[in-house]
Scaffold this motif. Structure first.
Motif, PDB file in Angstrom:
ATOM      1  N   ALA A   7       1.264 -10.841 -30.020  1.00  0.00           N
ATOM      2  CA  ALA A   7       2.317  -9.901 -30.425  1.00  0.00           C
ATOM      3  C   ALA A   7       1.745  -8.496 -30.604  1.00  0.00           C
ATOM      4  CB  ALA A   7       2.986 -10.379 -31.710  1.00  0.00           C
ATOM      5  N   GLN A   8       0.583  -8.381 -31.238  1.00  0.00           N
ATOM      6  CA  GLN A   8      -0.016  -7.056 -31.426  1.00  0.00           C
ATOM      7  C   GLN A   8      -0.382  -6.418 -30.091  1.00  0.00           C
ATOM      8  OE1 GLN A   8      -0.443  -5.192 -34.496  1.00  0.00           O
ATOM      9  NE2 GLN A   8      -0.543  -3.729 -32.810  1.00  0.00           N
ATOM     10  N   THR A   9      -0.891  -7.211 -29.162  1.00  0.00           N
ATOM     11  CA  THR A   9      -1.213  -6.696 -27.829  1.00  0.00           C
ATOM     12  C   THR A   9       0.040  -6.181 -27.132  1.00  0.00           C
ATOM     13  OG1 THR A   9      -3.125  -8.153 -27.631  1.00  0.00           O
ATOM     14  CG2 THR A   9      -2.198  -7.294 -25.573  1.00  0.00           C
ATOM     15  N   GLN A  73       4.837 -22.124 -32.582  1.00  0.00           N
ATOM     16  CA  GLN A  73       4.679 -21.386 -31.333  1.00  0.00           C
ATOM     17  C   GLN A  73       5.315 -19.996 -31.393  1.00  0.00           C
ATOM     18  OE1 GLN A  73       6.648 -24.383 -29.046  1.00  0.00           O
ATOM     19  NE2 GLN A  73       8.604 -23.308 -29.028  1.00  0.00           N
ATOM     20  N   PHE A  74       5.634 -19.527 -32.590  1.00  0.00           N
ATOM     21  CA  PHE A  74       6.347 -18.267 -32.752  1.00  0.00           C
ATOM     22  C   PHE A  74       5.508 -17.219 -33.486  1.00  0.00           C
ATOM     23  CE2 PHE A  74       9.560 -21.561 -32.463  1.00  0.00           C
ATOM     24  CZ  PHE A  74      10.423 -21.034 -31.503  1.00  0.00           C
ATOM     25  N   ALA A  75       5.789 -15.953 -33.151  1.00  0.00           N
ATOM     26  CA  ALA A  75       5.299 -14.808 -33.921  1.00  0.00           C
ATOM     27  C   ALA A  75       6.536 -14.011 -34.318  1.00  0.00           C
ATOM     28  CB  ALA A  75       4.355 -13.947 -33.095  1.00  0.00           C
ATOM     29  N   PHE A  76       6.599 -13.636 -35.593  1.00  0.00           N
ATOM     30  CA  PHE A  76       7.724 -12.888 -36.145  1.00  0.00           C
ATOM     31  C   PHE A  76       7.208 -11.509 -36.524  1.00  0.00           C
ATOM     32  CE2 PHE A  76       8.069 -17.395 -37.067  1.00  0.00           C
ATOM     33  CZ  PHE A  76       9.304 -17.712 -36.512  1.00  0.00           C
ATOM     34  N   VAL A  77       7.766 -10.468 -35.903  1.00  0.00           N
ATOM     35  CA  VAL A  77       7.212  -9.123 -36.051  1.00  0.00           C
ATOM     36  C   VAL A  77       8.250  -8.177 -36.635  1.00  0.00           C
ATOM     37  CG1 VAL A  77       6.034  -7.225 -34.878  1.00  0.00           C
ATOM     38  CG2 VAL A  77       5.748  -9.570 -34.043  1.00  0.00           C
ATOM     39  N   PHE A 105      11.348  -8.678 -34.156  1.00  0.00           N
ATOM     40  CA  PHE A 105      11.106  -9.375 -32.898  1.00  0.00           C
ATOM     41  C   PHE A 105      10.653 -10.804 -33.182  1.00  0.00           C
ATOM     42  CE2 PHE A 105      10.790  -5.031 -31.562  1.00  0.00           C
ATOM     43  CZ  PHE A 105      11.021  -4.993 -30.186  1.00  0.00           C
ATOM     44  N   ILE A 106      11.151 -11.725 -32.370  1.00  0.00           N
ATOM     45  CA  ILE A 106      10.687 -13.113 -32.408  1.00  0.00           C
ATOM     46  C   ILE A 106      10.095 -13.427 -31.036  1.00  0.00           C
ATOM     47  CG2 ILE A 106      11.301 -15.541 -32.715  1.00  0.00           C
ATOM     48  CD1 ILE A 106      13.755 -14.537 -34.331  1.00  0.00           C
ATOM     49  N   CYS A 120      15.066  -9.742 -29.959  1.00  0.00           N
ATOM     50  CA  CYS A 120      14.935  -8.568 -30.821  1.00  0.00           C
ATOM     51  C   CYS A 120      16.267  -8.250 -31.491  1.00  0.00           C
ATOM     52  CB  CYS A 120      14.472  -7.372 -29.994  1.00  0.00           C
ATOM     53  SG  CYS A 120      14.253  -5.885 -30.982  1.00  0.00           S
ATOM     54  N   PHE A 121      16.171  -7.861 -32.767  1.00  0.00           N
ATOM     55  CA  PHE A 121      17.317  -7.457 -33.573  1.00  0.00           C
ATOM     56  C   PHE A 121      17.038  -6.089 -34.189  1.00  0.00           C
ATOM     57  CE2 PHE A 121      16.713 -12.013 -33.832  1.00  0.00           C
ATOM     58  CZ  PHE A 121      17.975 -12.542 -33.616  1.00  0.00           C
ATOM     59  N   TRP A 122      18.071  -5.277 -34.384  1.00  0.00           N
ATOM     60  CA  TRP A 122      17.982  -4.020 -35.121  1.00  0.00           C
ATOM     61  C   TRP A 122      19.392  -3.602 -35.505  1.00  0.00           C
ATOM     62  CZ3 TRP A 122      17.696  -4.320 -29.877  1.00  0.00           C
ATOM     63  CH2 TRP A 122      18.583  -3.542 -29.140  1.00  0.00           C
ATOM     64  N   ASP A 123      19.505  -2.612 -36.363  1.00  0.00           N
ATOM     65  CA  ASP A 123      20.793  -2.081 -36.797  1.00  0.00           C
ATOM     66  C   ASP A 123      21.218  -1.012 -35.790  1.00  0.00           C
ATOM     67  OD1 ASP A 123      22.928  -0.770 -37.996  1.00  0.00           O
ATOM     68  OD2 ASP A 123      21.989  -0.704 -39.977  1.00  0.00           O
ATOM     69  N   ASN A 124      22.057  -1.408 -34.831  1.00  0.00           N
ATOM     70  CA  ASN A 124      22.459  -0.507 -33.760  1.00  0.00           C
ATOM     71  C   ASN A 124      23.295   0.659 -34.281  1.00  0.00           C
ATOM     72  OD1 ASN A 124      21.971  -0.193 -30.998  1.00  0.00           O
ATOM     73  ND2 ASN A 124      24.052  -0.806 -30.494  1.00  0.00           N
ATOM     74  N   ALA A 125      24.102   0.430 -35.309  1.00  0.00           N
ATOM     75  CA  ALA A 125      24.908   1.518 -35.876  1.00  0.00           C
ATOM     76  C   ALA A 125      23.999   2.595 -36.455  1.00  0.00           C
ATOM     77  CB  ALA A 125      25.862   0.984 -36.941  1.00  0.00           C
TER      78      ALA A 125
END
Length: 138
Positions: A7-9, A73-77, A105-106, A120-125
């Motif tokens: 994920a960092q890469t 198997q997941f990275a949560f960022v 991000f998942i 990926c999720f974010w506050d679009n408004a």
């Protein structure tokens, strides 16, 4: 590589604005999903179609990773993404404004260390508001 390192890469390559290197981190059938835009599909289409547009529209686009957590198997960022708009992007005309929006991000990572799926999720408004788009019907 661990899920955290993968994920960092990915975000290092995103900061370098190296879309082909970002895409190369995915398995052949890898997929991307941007929930607020209802955009999902193969990484070869969605990746360049979203990351490329953002980089072209926000030439100083950057990210700052707050934290990365692993689980199976997941990275949560948790990451802040920011930039100053220079051209239209995703229906938002450029007013030369900047934004900084927290994203989540998942990463689903296969046993070979390739990204299988990225959500990926974010506050679009909030993103629209910071860029000066106040009428969501446009």
């Amino acid at each position: 590589m661990s899920q955290t390192e993968i994920a960092q890469t990915f975000f290092d390559r995103y900061n370098a604005q190296d879309v082909p290197a970002m895409v190369a981190m995915f398995e052949q059938e890898g997929t991307v999903e941007y929930v607020p835009f209802d955009l999902k599909g193969p990484v070869e289409e969605v990746g360049p179609g979203s990351w490329g547009v953002l980089i072209a529209s926000f030439p100083d686009l950057s990210n700052s990773v707050r934290s990365i957590r692993e689980g199976g198997q997941f990275a949560f960022v948790d990451v802040d993404i920011s930039g100053t708009q220079e051209q239209e992007a995703f229906g938002v005309p450029s007013l030369g404004r900047s934004y900084k929006v927290r994203h989540f991000f998942i990463f689903e990572i296969n046993p070979e260390g390739k990204i299988r799926h990225l959500t990926c999720f974010w506050d679009n408004a909030q993103w629209y508001r910071q860029l000066g788009k106040t009428d969501l019907d446009d």
